[in-house]
Design a protein around this motif. Structure first.
Motif, PDB file in Angstrom:
ATOM      1  N   VAL A   4      -2.028 -11.269   0.853  1.00 43.54           N
ATOM      2  CA  VAL A   4      -1.807  -9.874   0.466  1.00 43.54           C
ATOM      3  C   VAL A   4      -0.390  -9.732  -0.065  1.00 43.54           C
ATOM      4  O   VAL A   4       0.569 -10.186   0.564  1.00 43.54           O
ATOM      5  CB  VAL A   4      -2.014  -8.919   1.657  1.00 43.54           C
ATOM      6  CG1 VAL A   4      -1.760  -7.478   1.226  1.00 43.54           C
ATOM      7  CG2 VAL A   4      -3.421  -9.062   2.223  1.00 43.54           C
ATOM      8  N   VAL A   5      -0.261  -9.112  -1.230  1.00 45.35           N
ATOM      9  CA  VAL A   5       1.053  -8.897  -1.843  1.00 45.35           C
ATOM     10  C   VAL A   5       1.372  -7.405  -1.790  1.00 45.35           C
ATOM     11  O   VAL A   5       0.758  -6.612  -2.508  1.00 45.35           O
ATOM     12  CB  VAL A   5       1.096  -9.405  -3.301  1.00 45.35           C
ATOM     13  CG1 VAL A   5       2.487  -9.175  -3.890  1.00 45.35           C
ATOM     14  CG2 VAL A   5       0.736 -10.885  -3.362  1.00 45.35           C
ATOM     15  N   ILE A   6       2.310  -7.037  -0.920  1.00 44.07           N
ATOM     16  CA  ILE A   6       2.778  -5.650  -0.861  1.00 44.07           C
ATOM     17  C   ILE A   6       3.704  -5.423  -2.055  1.00 44.07           C
ATOM     18  O   ILE A   6       4.672  -6.139  -2.250  1.00 44.07           O
ATOM     19  CB  ILE A   6       3.557  -5.379   0.441  1.00 44.07           C
ATOM     20  CG1 ILE A   6       2.720  -5.722   1.669  1.00 44.07           C
ATOM     21  CG2 ILE A   6       4.036  -3.934   0.483  1.00 44.07           C
ATOM     22  CD1 ILE A   6       1.570  -4.812   1.923  1.00 44.07           C
ATOM     23  N   GLY A   7       3.407  -4.404  -2.853  1.00 40.36           N
ATOM     24  CA  GLY A   7       4.153  -4.218  -4.094  1.00 40.36           C
ATOM     25  C   GLY A   7       3.601  -5.095  -5.197  1.00 40.36           C
ATOM     26  O   GLY A   7       4.336  -5.540  -6.088  1.00 40.36           O
ATOM     27  N   GLY A   8       2.311  -5.342  -5.150  1.00 39.47           N
ATOM     28  CA  GLY A   8       1.688  -6.288  -6.072  1.00 39.47           C
ATOM     29  C   GLY A   8       1.566  -5.829  -7.505  1.00 39.47           C
ATOM     30  O   GLY A   8       1.138  -6.605  -8.370  1.00 39.47           O
ATOM     31  N   ASP A  56       5.875  -9.480   0.998  1.00 45.44           N
ATOM     32  CA  ASP A  56       6.407  -8.150   0.742  1.00 45.44           C
ATOM     33  C   ASP A  56       7.456  -8.217  -0.368  1.00 45.44           C
ATOM     34  O   ASP A  56       8.549  -8.739  -0.167  1.00 45.44           O
ATOM     35  CB  ASP A  56       7.028  -7.578   2.023  1.00 45.44           C
ATOM     36  CG  ASP A  56       7.427  -6.115   1.885  1.00 45.44           C
ATOM     37  OD1 ASP A  56       7.387  -5.592   0.755  1.00 45.44           O
ATOM     38  OD2 ASP A  56       7.778  -5.497   2.908  1.00 45.44           O
ATOM     39  N   VAL A  57       7.101  -7.693  -1.534  1.00 39.47           N
ATOM     40  CA  VAL A  57       8.044  -7.630  -2.656  1.00 39.47           C
ATOM     41  C   VAL A  57       8.210  -6.175  -3.111  1.00 39.47           C
ATOM     42  O   VAL A  57       8.598  -5.910  -4.249  1.00 39.47           O
ATOM     43  CB  VAL A  57       7.586  -8.506  -3.839  1.00 39.47           C
ATOM     44  CG1 VAL A  57       7.639  -9.978  -3.467  1.00 39.47           C
ATOM     45  CG2 VAL A  57       6.179  -8.133  -4.309  1.00 39.47           C
ATOM     46  N   ALA A  58       7.934  -5.233  -2.204  1.00 36.91           N
ATOM     47  CA  ALA A  58       7.988  -3.814  -2.550  1.00 36.91           C
ATOM     48  C   ALA A  58       9.430  -3.318  -2.599  1.00 36.91           C
ATOM     49  O   ALA A  58      10.305  -3.806  -1.884  1.00 36.91           O
ATOM     50  CB  ALA A  58       7.199  -3.000  -1.531  1.00 36.91           C
ATOM     51  N   ASN A  59       9.653  -2.311  -3.441  1.00 36.94           N
ATOM     52  CA  ASN A  59      10.950  -1.658  -3.567  1.00 36.94           C
ATOM     53  C   ASN A  59      10.776  -0.156  -3.390  1.00 36.94           C
ATOM     54  O   ASN A  59       9.717   0.397  -3.710  1.00 36.94           O
ATOM     55  CB  ASN A  59      11.577  -1.940  -4.933  1.00 36.94           C
ATOM     56  CG  ASN A  59      12.721  -2.934  -4.836  1.00 36.94           C
ATOM     57  OD1 ASN A  59      13.536  -2.880  -3.919  1.00 36.94           O
ATOM     58  ND2 ASN A  59      12.786  -3.841  -5.789  1.00 36.94           N
ATOM     59  N   PRO A  60      11.801   0.533  -2.905  1.00 39.09           N
ATOM     60  CA  PRO A  60      11.701   1.977  -2.719  1.00 39.09           C
ATOM     61  C   PRO A  60      11.647   2.717  -4.048  1.00 39.09           C
ATOM     62  O   PRO A  60      12.212   2.254  -5.050  1.00 39.09           O
ATOM     63  CB  PRO A  60      12.985   2.328  -1.949  1.00 39.09           C
ATOM     64  CG  PRO A  60      13.943   1.236  -2.300  1.00 39.09           C
ATOM     65  CD  PRO A  60      13.109   0.006  -2.467  1.00 39.09           C
ATOM     66  N   PRO A  61      10.984   3.868  -4.086  1.00 38.87           N
ATOM     67  CA  PRO A  61      10.925   4.645  -5.331  1.00 38.87           C
ATOM     68  C   PRO A  61      12.252   5.300  -5.680  1.00 38.87           C
ATOM     69  O   PRO A  61      12.510   5.619  -6.831  1.00 38.87           O
ATOM     70  CB  PRO A  61       9.854   5.702  -5.028  1.00 38.87           C
ATOM     71  CG  PRO A  61       9.844   5.822  -3.532  1.00 38.87           C
ATOM     72  CD  PRO A  61      10.169   4.457  -3.020  1.00 38.87           C
TER      73      PRO A  61
END
Length: 257
Positions: A4-8, A56-61
């Motif tokens: 699973v890739v968060i921020g995919g 997890d490769v997510a970034n904040p908005p």
């Protein structure tokens, strides 16, 4: 393997998901568009069911200091709790080289908090700290712009291309958890102001770059060690000159189209 890739759907996430699928892995891109909210935890249980690895490769908005910290802490707690419930055996996160050396940078403080949560959890993990991306040079230039001048530090950094980041992340994702940190960087260590100057010249941007040792990098003053990796980082293969040449040619092709 289910990953699973968060921020995919982001810059790195899209490239990483593609590379993992090319290796015949089952990849779930966890984003709001796929009914997954990493802040509230909504949809995480379904996305993580049967997954061995979460990246997890997510970034904040928003990059406001308070918003960044709240994002990384809320997301970290939700994701790690859902991983524990699902029996995930490897948590991989993309972070930034030098975050502990930049206490005045709010984004870096958020990353430190995120890493602490990961290290305190029971889930085997690998923290991947990357240097700055070539693709972010425009944003770096904008951060130092006053009128037609760009005030930037002449401190050294060692930027890397996003394709090289995705390659390294893919390899680490399918590997054994390190329960530690690995650094990745580009092949060249150069002054920030000089590289941005080359970027602006190549893209026909009329702004003038002015070296300034006191210029702040998103809130923090820099020295030659602040943003550079330690001993034995993994080195990407893409040189800045080659990346810039390709980027400029692609821009020209799109403008013709």
């Amino acid at each position: 393997m289910k990953i699973v890739v968060i921020g995919g759907s982001g810059l790195i996430g899209t490239k990483l998901a593609s590379k993992l699928r090319q290796r015949a892995h089952e990849v779930v891109a966890a984003t709001p568009n796929t009914s997954v909210n990493n802040l509230t935890g909504e949809g995480l249980a379904i996305a993580f069911a049967g997954a061995q690895v979460v990246v997890d490769v997510a970034n904040p908005p928003s990059f406001d200091d308070k918003a960044v910290l709240e994002f990384f802490e809320a997301s970290g707690r939700s994701v790690l709790a859902a991983e524990a419930a699902a029996g995930v055996t490897h948590h991989v996160v993309l972070s930034v080289v030098g975050i502990e050396r930049c206490p005045d940078n709010g984004y870096f403080r958020g990353r430190i908090s995120q890493e602490r949560l990961i290290k305190a959890s029971s889930i085997p993990y690998t923290v991947v700290r990357s240097t700055q991306f070539f693709e972010c040079l425009g944003r770096i230039a904008q951060s130092g712009t006053v009128g037609e001048h760009v005030h930037l530090s002449p401190a050294l950094f060692q930027p890397i291309g996003c394709d090289d980041v995705a390659d390294a992340m893919a390899e680490i994702t399918v590997g054994v958890p390190m329960n530690g940190t690995v650094e990745i960087a580009g092949p060249e260590r150069v002054p920030i102001d000089e590289l941005v100057r080359q970027y602006l010249q190549a893209t026909k941007d009329p702004r003038t770059v002015i070296p300034d040792v006191h210029a702040r990098y998103f809130g923090a003053e820099l020295n030659d060690l602040t943003l550079t990796p330690g001993d034995n980082p993994r080195i990407g293969s893409t040189r800045f000159e080659d990346w810039l040449s390709y980027t400029v040619s692609q821009t020209k092709d799109h403008s013709r189209g």
